[in-house]
Design a protein around this motif. Structure first.
Motif, short mmCIF file in Angstrom:
data_model
loop_
_atom_site.label_atom_id
_atom_site.label_comp_id
_atom_site.label_asym_id
_atom_site.label_seq_id
_atom_site.Cartn_x
_atom_site.Cartn_y
_atom_site.Cartn_z
N UNK A 284 -44.54 83.18 70.68
CA UNK A 284 -45.14 84.22 70.04
C UNK A 284 -45.56 85.24 70.93
N UNK A 285 -46.49 84.82 71.97
CA UNK A 285 -46.95 85.98 73.05
C UNK A 285 -45.61 86.53 73.88
N UNK B 189 -34.95 86.44 61.24
CA UNK B 189 -35.20 84.89 60.79
C UNK B 189 -35.40 83.90 61.76
N UNK B 190 -34.31 84.05 62.78
CA UNK B 190 -34.28 83.00 63.89
C UNK B 190 -35.64 83.35 64.89
N UNK B 191 -35.84 84.43 64.89
CA UNK B 191 -37.23 84.85 65.71
C UNK B 191 -38.39 84.08 65.05
N UNK C 215 -42.39 91.95 74.61
CA UNK C 215 -41.28 92.61 74.70
C UNK C 215 -41.18 93.44 73.35
N UNK C 216 -42.23 93.38 72.52
CA UNK C 216 -42.07 94.54 71.64
C UNK C 216 -42.10 94.09 70.14
N UNK C 217 -42.22 92.87 69.95
CA UNK C 217 -42.28 92.02 68.61
C UNK C 217 -40.71 91.51 68.00
N UNK C 218 -41.02 91.34 66.78
CA UNK C 218 -39.65 90.33 66.26
C UNK C 218 -38.41 90.99 66.16
N UNK D 278 -37.48 88.53 80.15
CA UNK D 278 -38.20 89.78 79.76
C UNK D 278 -39.60 89.60 79.60
N UNK D 279 -40.23 88.74 79.27
CA UNK D 279 -41.62 88.53 78.80
C UNK D 279 -42.58 88.37 80.05
N UNK D 280 -41.77 87.84 81.03
CA UNK D 280 -42.64 87.27 82.26
C UNK D 280 -43.50 85.89 81.94
N UNK D 281 -43.29 85.18 81.03
CA UNK D 281 -43.64 84.12 80.67
C UNK D 281 -42.84 82.77 81.06
#
Length: 66
Positions: free
Chosen positions: A10-11, A31-33, A16-19, A54-57
């Motif tokens: 989720x984080x 739905x997949x996300x 990256x800007x949401x679902x 993309x997120x750095x996680x």
């Protein structure tokens, strides 16, 4: 410091800007996300790697080995 029950998937998606943005970038449905968020992991390694990039996680947090 990371919390033990933190939802890294989720984080990463929120970073990256949401679902909707994540689904558009990755080429999957909203739905997949949402399913990934609920499961707390991205099952497909290719999507997990891209989301991690993309997120750095770290991908290990987004797609933990059970």
């Amino acid at each position: 410091m990371y919390m033990l029950n933190e939802n890294f998937t989720k984080n990463a998606i929120l970073r990256i800007g949401g679902v909707t943005r994540a689904s558009n970038i990755l080429g999957v449905s909203n739905g997949a996300v949402h399913s990934w968020i609920k499961k707390r992991r991205v099952t497909n390694i290719d999507f997990a790697r891209k989301l991690a990039e993309l997120s750095g996680i770290p991908v290990e947090k987004i797609r933990p080995v059970r």
